[in-house]
Scaffold this motif. Structure first.
Motif, PDB file in Angstrom:
ATOM      1  N   TYR A 108       0.831  -1.209   0.000  1.00 19.41           N
ATOM      2  CA  TYR A 108       0.000   0.000   0.000  1.00 19.41           C
ATOM      3  C   TYR A 108       0.864   1.257   0.000  1.00 19.41           C
ATOM      4  N   LYS A 109       1.879   1.288   0.843  1.00 22.24           N
ATOM      5  CA  LYS A 109       2.718   2.483   0.957  1.00 22.24           C
ATOM      6  C   LYS A 109       3.601   2.665  -0.271  1.00 22.24           C
ATOM      7  N   TYR A 110       4.117   1.584  -0.787  1.00 18.38           N
ATOM      8  CA  TYR A 110       5.062   1.651  -1.913  1.00 18.38           C
ATOM      9  C   TYR A 110       4.452   1.012  -3.160  1.00 18.38           C
ATOM     10  N   TYR A 111       3.212   1.359  -3.447  1.00 18.36           N
ATOM     11  CA  TYR A 111       2.463   0.672  -4.499  1.00 18.36           C
ATOM     12  C   TYR A 111       3.111   0.809  -5.871  1.00 18.36           C
ATOM     13  N   GLU A 112       3.918   1.869  -6.057  1.00 17.45           N
ATOM     14  CA  GLU A 112       4.584   2.026  -7.361  1.00 17.45           C
ATOM     15  C   GLU A 112       5.540   0.869  -7.644  1.00 17.45           C
ATOM     16  N   ARG A 123      -4.653  -1.369  -0.227  1.00 16.78           N
ATOM     17  CA  ARG A 123      -5.258  -0.833   0.991  1.00 16.78           C
ATOM     18  C   ARG A 123      -6.392  -1.730   1.462  1.00 16.78           C
ATOM     19  N   ALA A 124      -7.198  -2.213   0.549  1.00 16.66           N
ATOM     20  CA  ALA A 124      -8.309  -3.095   0.908  1.00 16.66           C
ATOM     21  C   ALA A 124      -7.812  -4.375   1.567  1.00 16.66           C
ATOM     22  N   GLN A 125      -6.670  -4.885   1.103  1.00 23.20           N
ATOM     23  CA  GLN A 125      -6.109  -6.077   1.736  1.00 23.20           C
ATOM     24  C   GLN A 125      -5.721  -5.767   3.181  1.00 23.20           C
ATOM     25  N   GLY A 126      -5.114  -4.621   3.404  1.00 19.08           N
ATOM     26  CA  GLY A 126      -4.742  -4.228   4.755  1.00 19.08           C
ATOM     27  C   GLY A 126      -5.941  -3.964   5.652  1.00 19.08           C
TER      28      GLY A 126
END
Length: 212
Positions: A108-112, A123-126
């Motif tokens: 989520y934080k480093y999605y790139e 984010r949904a997984q988290g």
């Protein structure tokens, strides 16, 4: 000789260890490191090169944050963060956090770096974990009871990191109990004391003491 802690202020693993050491009133030498320029003395005792690393006076090395927390709480645990009756539940939450949620947090934080899916997907997984914690907090003031446990301290830095990826989103998300729990820790004297800024340590620098 005091214990020596190699740490990095923003690392959630180091953060949880420092909070436990601060709580247990452990006096030690704190060495703030730059992860891009790790000191040879740290790598000599812990070649894996991650923080935290705690060098004990008897030359033992603890380089897992949970081990450092357990070591500190075995010395002094005045509020019973690690009571025997909650031990299994504490370990279950920390295992989920470290083995599953941390992966979703990083994506989520480093999605790139992970273009296979969108940031919203990660984010949904988290959020599966956020929903679990919200459920716990609907039953208790803290995750496992109406008093703090080791699980609260071990998970807090990771929930903090997840929340601040997009704080505006987190603040309006359907997790009111988790939001209050997070805010309480962010404002706590323990966290504020733990997060004091220090210059990066270099070989030969005079010691900086963490006096609790």
């Amino acid at each position: 000789m005091l214990p020596v802690l190699y740490s990095f202020r923003r690392c959630p693993y180091a953060m949880r260890a420092r909070m436990a050491l601060q709580y247990s009133i452990i006096n030690l030498e704190l060495r703030e490191v730059l992860l891009r320029d790790k000191p040879p003395s740290m790598l000599a005792i812990s070649p894996k090169g991650t923080v935290p690393v705690l060098l004990l006076p008897d030359a033992r090395v603890l380089d897992q944050s949970r081990d450092i927390m357990h070591w500190a709480l075995a010395i002094d645990d005045p509020q019973c963060w690690l009571s025997e009756e909650r031990l299994d539940a504490v370990n279950e939450l920390i295992d989920y956090n470290d083995n599953q949620f941390k992966t979703h947090l990083d994506h989520y934080k480093y999605y790139e770096r992970f273009p296979a899916e969108s940031q919203a997907y990660y984010r949904a997984q988290g959020e599966r974990f956020l929903r679990l914690l919200e459920g716990h907090l609907r039953r208790h003031r803290y995750l496992l009871a109406d008093s703090i446990s080791m699980a609260d301290i071990a998970l807090f830095p990771f929930i903090r990191q997840f929340a601040f990826v997009d704080k505006a989103w987190f603040d309006q998300a359907p997790y009111p109990k988790l939001q209050l729990w997070l805010q309480a820790f962010l404002q706590s004297p323990l966290f504020l004391a733990t997060m004091k800024k220090l210059p990066p340590w270099q070989e030969g620098d005079p010691p900086v003491m963490l006096s609790c």
